[in-house]
Design an enzyme around this catalytic site. Structure first.
Site, PDB file in Angstrom:
ATOM      1  N   ASP A 161      18.670 -41.479 -37.811  1.00  0.00           N
ATOM      2  CA  ASP A 161      17.416 -41.680 -36.540  1.00  0.00           C
ATOM      3  C   ASP A 161      17.660 -40.544 -35.663  1.00  0.00           C
ATOM      4  OD1 ASP A 161      16.064 -44.484 -37.088  1.00  0.00           O
ATOM      5  OD2 ASP A 161      17.611 -44.068 -38.611  1.00  0.00           O
ATOM      6  N   ASP A 189      15.214 -40.528 -40.933  1.00  0.00           N
ATOM      7  CA  ASP A 189      14.497 -40.195 -40.143  1.00  0.00           C
ATOM      8  C   ASP A 189      15.446 -39.457 -39.264  1.00  0.00           C
ATOM      9  OD1 ASP A 189      12.713 -42.317 -40.737  1.00  0.00           O
ATOM     10  OD2 ASP A 189      13.407 -43.450 -38.820  1.00  0.00           O
ATOM     11  N   ASN A 226      11.483 -44.050 -42.553  1.00  0.00           N
ATOM     12  CA  ASN A 226       9.741 -43.853 -42.471  1.00  0.00           C
ATOM     13  C   ASN A 226       9.284 -42.623 -41.935  1.00  0.00           C
ATOM     14  OD1 ASN A 226      11.189 -45.842 -40.288  1.00  0.00           O
ATOM     15  ND2 ASN A 226       9.620 -45.342 -39.201  1.00  0.00           N
ATOM     16  N   HIS A 321      12.461 -54.530 -36.262  1.00  0.00           N
ATOM     17  CA  HIS A 321      13.067 -54.138 -37.554  1.00  0.00           C
ATOM     18  C   HIS A 321      13.373 -55.416 -38.181  1.00  0.00           C
ATOM     19  CE1 HIS A 321      10.626 -50.790 -36.586  1.00  0.00           C
ATOM     20  NE2 HIS A 321      12.004 -50.084 -35.815  1.00  0.00           N
ATOM     21  N   VAL A 349      17.055 -49.333 -37.681  1.00  0.00           N
ATOM     22  CA  VAL A 349      16.912 -50.114 -35.912  1.00  0.00           C
ATOM     23  C   VAL A 349      17.904 -49.146 -35.211  1.00  0.00           C
ATOM     24  CG1 VAL A 349      18.172 -52.100 -34.730  1.00  0.00           C
ATOM     25  CG2 VAL A 349      17.148 -52.558 -37.117  1.00  0.00           C
ATOM     26  N   HIS A 350      17.337 -49.200 -34.323  1.00  0.00           N
ATOM     27  CA  HIS A 350      17.707 -47.822 -33.093  1.00  0.00           C
ATOM     28  C   HIS A 350      19.124 -48.352 -32.134  1.00  0.00           C
ATOM     29  CE1 HIS A 350      13.793 -45.502 -33.371  1.00  0.00           C
ATOM     30  NE2 HIS A 350      14.377 -45.880 -34.779  1.00  0.00           N
TER      31      HIS A 350
END
Length: 464
Positions: A161, A189, A226, A321, A349-350
């Site tokens: 991400d 991501d 996503n 999430h 998940v960040h």
């Protein structure tokens, strides 16, 4: 005395709940500031190649896919020249012609995307390669992995991400400042182009330029997240993953897959399986059928470390999430336990989280056995969607911390997996703190096939 002081310092940063650790270190919650389009201009020179990146191009590490973009499709711009470094007067330069394509997306037209697969490389060897023509030739290098084998040391970097913010830049250059990483595992991501109006495809270009100082020199093995879907029917874009698949090729056919969204490679001591959280995985679907067969092909005598990448985490105790990966977990978790998977990597998940070795495979709707339990055959689950993207940090944890969660923290960073031999691998997670890569979480992992012992509880690497 020194150890005592460091221990007190570490305990002051964390809270113990149900045996797990929730770090009190919290990164700012607001969205990270994204670097502008002008931050990453095209390189100088007529039709200069850009966005150069590489990934493994075959099953066992003797191939490499070299990818680059040019504004024009001129003669010679689709060729890569490569040779063994330090070969002196006996240098044998070889050339490979790339496949070339381009795509349109709404009001955007891409440059020409070139992908050349070079094969039959020597193991554990440094190669020089060049792309471009005339005065716009650009030179890079890479090192092939050692031959597949059980006691081959090898180090993987792990970033997820990432995006292209100033925090992303800090994460990437922290990783690059450590010479240990040889190949990056990236559980999805990438560019976050879809956070902009009409999925601004120029952000794919700037992300490619941003990544080039790393991605042109060491292979990155990607899973799709996503933010790679790019499905926007209201502007006429009805084909999911189209820009991602055009830009980021992989050797999916060498593992018997019909899609670049799920595939596998063997690299050094590791067998790496990449799955797609956003493609069909129910019974009878192509991904389901492929994974069922792929797990049967794993030879732990040759590749003792079995690693799986997904995007949406299966075990996550952050409110963001939460449980989005549950249906995939229900479908495949028993396979992972039976196959003694060592490690599962996810993003989405960040924040950062590492699980205990747990499974939840006894549940059958009627028996009520729906609680994760310790399982020595289960993988450790790592959520590492903390690269620094534009959406910012996830800082809302479930409370109390569940027993399956070993360590969690709301800050950006990257990880390293240093495989020592067929039984031991040192895992460390490095927080982006004080402008230096600090190892904030660590664990000496034991291989589930050759040494299925319980790992010593460990979190915080202040003494590493």
């Amino acid at each position: 005395m020194k150890i005592f002081i460091l221990s007190v310092l570490f305990l002051s940063l964390t809270t113990l709940i149900n045996g797990g650790i929730t770090s009190k270190y919290v990164r700012q919650a607001q969205p990270a500031n994204e670097m502008s389009l002008e931050t990453f201009p095209s390189p100088a020179g007529h039709n200069a190649p850009e966005q150069v990146h590489i990934t493994q191009g075959d099953r066992d590490g003797r191939g490499m896919i070299i990818s680059w973009v040019t504004p024009l499709n001129l003669a010679g711009s689709d060729l890569v020249t490569y040779w063994i470094a330090d070969s002196g007067s006996d240098v044998k330069r070889r050339k490979k012609k790339a496949s070339t394509s381009s795509y349109k997306f709404y009001d955007y037209s891409s440059g020409f995307l070139h992908h050349a697969t070079i094969k039959n490389l020597e193991y554990d060897t440094k190669y020089i390669y060049e792309v471009g023509t005339d005065k716009s030739v650009r030179q890079f290098s890479f090192t092939t992995p050692p031959k597949v084998g059980p006691d081959v040391p090898y180090t993987f970097g792990i970033i997820g991400d990432l995006g292209q913010t100033y925090a992303s830049n800090e994460t990437l250059y922290h990783y690059m400042s450590n010479p240990k990483g040889q190949t990056m595992l990236f559980p999805g991501d990438l560019a976050y182009q879809d956070n902009h109006p009409n999925h601004d495809q120029r952000k794919w270009d700037t992300w490619g330029r941003f990544m080039e100082p790393c991605a042109a020199y060491q292979p990155i093995i990607y899973a799709a997240g996503n933010h790679e879907v790019d499905f926007v029917p209201n502007i006429g874009e009805r084909h999911p993953f189209r820009p991602y698949i055009h830009r980021y090729h992989n050797a999916f056919k060498t593992s018997g897959s019909i899609s670049p969204l799920w595939y596998s490679v063997r690299r050094g001591p590791a067998h790496i399986i990449v799955l797609s959280s956003y493609s069909g995985y129910g019974k009878y679907t192509p991904q389901y059928v492929w994974l069922e067969q792929e797990l049967k092909k794993v030879n732990r005598e040759e590749t003792p470390w079995l690693i799986v990448m997904v995007h949406s985490p299966w075990y996550n105790s952050v409110n963001y999430h939460y449980m989005e990966g549950e249906s995939m977990r229900v479908q495949f978790e028993s396979w992972f336990v039976n196959s003694k998977v060592d490690l599962v990597l996810a993003g989405h998940v960040h924040a950062y989280e590492r699980s205990e070795r747990v499974s939840n495979i006894k549940y059958n709707i009627t028996n009520g056995l729906s609680t994760p339990v310790k399982d020595p055959n289960a993988p450790i689950y790592i959520t590492i969607g903390d690269g620094g993207n534009i959406e910012g940090i996830a800082n809302s944890f479930t409370d109390p911390q569940p027993s399956y969660s070993a360590y969690r923290e709301s800050s950006f960073g990257h990880a390293l997996l240093e495989i020592k031999n067929k039984t031991h691998a040192l895992y460390t997670w490095h927080r982006n703190q004080d402008n230096e890569p600090v190892a904030a979480d660590s664990l000496m992992m034991y291989n589930r096939y050759f040494y299925p012992k319980e790992e010593l509880a460990s979190a915080g690497c202040l003494l590493c």
